[in-house]
Design a protein around this motif. Structure first.
Motif, short mmCIF file in Angstrom:
data_model
loop_
_atom_site.label_atom_id
_atom_site.label_comp_id
_atom_site.label_asym_id
_atom_site.label_seq_id
_atom_site.Cartn_x
_atom_site.Cartn_y
_atom_site.Cartn_z
N MET A 111 41.22 49.75 45.09
CA MET A 111 39.54 49.42 44.87
C MET A 111 38.96 48.48 46.17
SD MET A 111 38.06 49.63 41.19
CE MET A 111 39.45 49.06 40.80
N PRO A 112 37.80 48.80 46.68
CA PRO A 112 37.08 48.00 47.43
C PRO A 112 36.88 46.76 46.95
CG PRO A 112 35.64 49.83 47.06
CD PRO A 112 37.06 49.95 46.46
N ASP A 113 36.92 45.49 47.54
CA ASP A 113 36.71 43.89 47.19
C ASP A 113 35.45 43.84 46.22
OD1 ASP A 113 38.87 42.74 47.60
OD2 ASP A 113 38.09 41.75 49.42
N ARG A 114 34.41 44.87 46.77
CA ARG A 114 33.04 44.72 46.50
C ARG A 114 32.94 44.82 44.63
NH1 ARG A 114 30.38 49.70 47.18
NH2 ARG A 114 32.05 50.87 48.04
N VAL A 115 33.85 45.81 44.47
CA VAL A 115 33.40 46.27 42.93
C VAL A 115 33.94 45.30 42.02
CG1 VAL A 115 34.03 48.30 41.26
CG2 VAL A 115 34.05 48.43 43.66
N VAL A 116 34.95 44.59 42.06
CA VAL A 116 35.43 43.54 41.22
C VAL A 116 36.14 42.45 41.98
CG1 VAL A 116 36.29 44.96 39.10
CG2 VAL A 116 37.87 44.50 41.10
N GLY A 117 35.96 41.15 41.26
CA GLY A 117 36.48 39.94 41.86
C GLY A 117 37.90 40.07 42.23
N PRO A 118 38.45 39.15 43.41
CA PRO A 118 39.87 39.26 43.92
C PRO A 118 40.61 38.90 42.78
CG PRO A 118 38.80 37.42 44.98
CD PRO A 118 37.18 38.13 44.16
N GLU A 119 40.36 38.22 41.70
CA GLU A 119 41.27 37.88 40.55
C GLU A 119 41.53 39.08 39.64
OE1 GLU A 119 38.14 36.85 40.78
OE2 GLU A 119 38.19 34.60 41.11
N ILE A 120 40.54 40.03 39.49
CA ILE A 120 40.99 41.36 38.78
C ILE A 120 41.89 42.09 39.44
CG2 ILE A 120 39.90 43.21 37.57
CD1 ILE A 120 37.56 41.65 36.77
N GLU A 121 41.24 42.36 40.85
CA GLU A 121 41.94 42.97 41.91
C GLU A 121 43.57 42.61 42.00
OE1 GLU A 121 42.52 45.98 44.42
OE2 GLU A 121 40.66 45.41 43.39
N ARG A 122 43.75 41.19 42.02
CA ARG A 122 45.14 40.86 42.03
C ARG A 122 45.80 41.18 40.60
NH1 ARG A 122 49.02 38.04 44.21
NH2 ARG A 122 50.01 36.58 43.09
N LEU A 123 45.05 41.19 39.48
CA LEU A 123 45.86 41.34 38.21
C LEU A 123 46.34 43.01 38.17
CD1 LEU A 123 46.43 40.90 35.28
CD2 LEU A 123 44.27 41.52 34.88
N ILE A 124 45.29 43.84 38.77
CA ILE A 124 45.79 44.98 38.87
C ILE A 124 46.97 45.42 39.81
CG2 ILE A 124 44.79 47.65 39.70
CD1 ILE A 124 41.89 46.51 38.96
N GLN A 125 46.93 44.74 41.07
CA GLN A 125 47.97 44.89 42.13
C GLN A 125 49.49 44.52 41.29
OE1 GLN A 125 46.75 42.75 45.24
NE2 GLN A 125 45.69 44.44 46.14
N LEU A 126 49.32 43.64 40.66
CA LEU A 126 50.75 42.96 40.13
C LEU A 126 51.21 43.76 38.76
CD1 LEU A 126 49.97 39.14 40.11
CD2 LEU A 126 51.79 40.31 41.17
N LEU A 127 49.96 44.50 37.87
CA LEU A 127 50.42 45.31 36.90
C LEU A 127 51.05 46.58 37.34
CD1 LEU A 127 47.12 44.96 34.53
CD2 LEU A 127 49.85 44.19 33.97
N ALA A 128 50.55 47.04 38.61
CA ALA A 128 50.93 48.34 39.15
C ALA A 128 52.48 48.18 39.52
CB ALA A 128 50.31 48.64 40.39
N ARG A 129 52.99 46.96 39.67
CA ARG A 129 54.31 46.86 39.86
C ARG A 129 55.42 46.90 38.67
NH1 ARG A 129 54.66 41.62 43.54
NH2 ARG A 129 56.74 41.99 43.47
N LEU A 130 54.84 47.00 37.60
CA LEU A 130 55.52 47.20 36.16
C LEU A 130 56.38 48.44 36.32
CD1 LEU A 130 53.37 45.51 33.52
CD2 LEU A 130 55.56 44.54 34.14
N PRO A 131 57.40 48.81 35.84
CA PRO A 131 58.32 49.78 35.65
C PRO A 131 57.12 51.00 35.05
CG PRO A 131 59.20 48.55 34.47
CD PRO A 131 58.24 47.58 34.94
N GLY A 132 57.02 52.22 35.62
CA GLY A 132 56.31 53.18 34.90
C GLY A 132 55.07 53.15 35.21
N TYR A 133 54.46 52.12 36.00
CA TYR A 133 53.05 51.99 36.19
C TYR A 133 52.98 52.14 37.71
CZ TYR A 133 51.11 50.13 32.03
OH TYR A 133 50.59 49.84 30.70
N GLY A 134 51.74 52.91 37.97
CA GLY A 134 51.21 52.99 39.18
C GLY A 134 49.76 52.70 39.46
N PRO A 135 49.22 52.53 40.39
CA PRO A 135 47.81 52.04 40.64
C PRO A 135 46.57 52.71 39.34
CG PRO A 135 48.36 53.05 42.70
CD PRO A 135 49.35 53.60 41.57
N ARG A 136 46.75 53.78 39.15
CA ARG A 136 45.76 54.41 37.93
C ARG A 136 46.22 53.64 36.82
NH1 ARG A 136 42.41 58.93 37.17
NH2 ARG A 136 42.85 59.39 39.62
#
Lengths: 201, 201
Positions: B1-26
């Motif tokens: 998601m582009p930076d402008r939609v959510v702050g970098p803190e939420i963006e980073r949370l999403i990126q880290l969650l995507a690295r959990l097993p069974g998880y992807g970006p969606r």
């Protein structure tokens, strides 16, 4: 898992992970093991990111979205077209539209749909804020982008009535065949709508 | 998601969650939204549980498992049968056997299998600790419970050779038809093993 196998701290981590969407007891154990293997690369940064999110996430006082600032990144972006306001049910819907990159204006997040059966009435949605925003006079068009469900459409009609006296143009998303979709797999309602709203080729 | 939609803190949370097993970006986005909706009930306790886990998780100096203490809950449990030692590849395998509740003794976690192709040699596994534990003299039987894969069986043979001079009984898990399994869906190797190891009815 019985207490004697792992300490209560790990047990608690697994129980909380099992409450993430798409996770159950088995995948939560797998995630916990994965996190414990990747202590420095994943567990530690994820714990920090969650703590930061918890401390800094706020609901935008203008649109009802979540962000780490209020007004949110979108409401605070002056390059956005103030004349266009897109009404969505949830923050997830807002993000989906942003990924499509087609909205030039701003959003208003209702926080759900009217649903008499579930006891959700107008007072439970972010409707008063919507009237206030539209009444300020900058908005020229309100695009209703709620889900194409019964509750969604009920809400759409309610919102339309509510905005009727404010002199804005109210539009809604087009119904039709999804891009890439196959006719054979679509329901009759969608096909009927696609025929009704056919466009010149 | 582009930076402008959510702050970098939420963006980073999403990126880290995507690295959990069974998880992807969606699914990571969905999880982030879920966490932000359940700030007090889930986000906050999960962040705390992860921080506690990060600070307190240690590798058991005796068996190589992970726990919040060393020796771990199992190695430190005096009701466990010191004569029985079960060798597993991973902590996940240990947990699986504990759920079955059939092991009276303790475990030894190798941390993987020998795999020359992947460059995993004896020095990369927790093998020296195994010899030390068995040489202490209390262990009477070593049950090799590695996976029934080529690498697992190679490792089983290596471990057996390594323990040969220590005078312990070395056994391995039985091969056969899984309980609840249907013959039609089983491979020939499993069926052949089940016939060879048939038992009196």
């Amino acid at each position: 898992m019985p207490d004697r196998v792992v300490g209560p701290e790990i047990e608690r981590l697994i129980q909380l992970l099992a409450r993430l969407p798409g996770y159950g007891p088995r995948s939560a154990r797998r995630a916990a093991l994965h996190l414990m293997r990747k202590r420095e690369e994943l567990l530690s940064p994820l714990a920090d990111a969650m703590r930061v999110a918890k401390e800094r996430i706020v609901t935008c006082e203008s649109c009802g979205s979540v962000d780490t600032r209020s007004p949110c990144s979108i409401c605070g972006d002056n390059r956005r077209d103030a004349a266009q306001l897109v009404i969505v049910e949830t923050v997830g819907d807002l993000w989906a539209l942003e990924r499509a990159g087609v909205v030039k204006g701003r959003y208003h997040v209702l926080g759900g749909t009217l649903s008499p059966l579930d006891g959700v009435g107008p007072a439970d949605l972010n409707l008063q804020g919507l009237v206030t925003r539209v009444a300020e006079g900058e908005v020229r068009e309100v695009i209703i982008a709620v889900n194409a469900t019964v509750d969604g459409q009920t809400t759409a009609h309610y919102v339309t009535d509510m905005l009727a006296h404010l002199g804005v143009r109210v539009t809604r998303l087009a119904h039709g065949v999804p891009v890439g979709g196959e006719l054979d797999y679509l329901d009759e309602g969608t096909l009927a709508a696609a025929i009704r709203s056919r466009t010149a080729f």
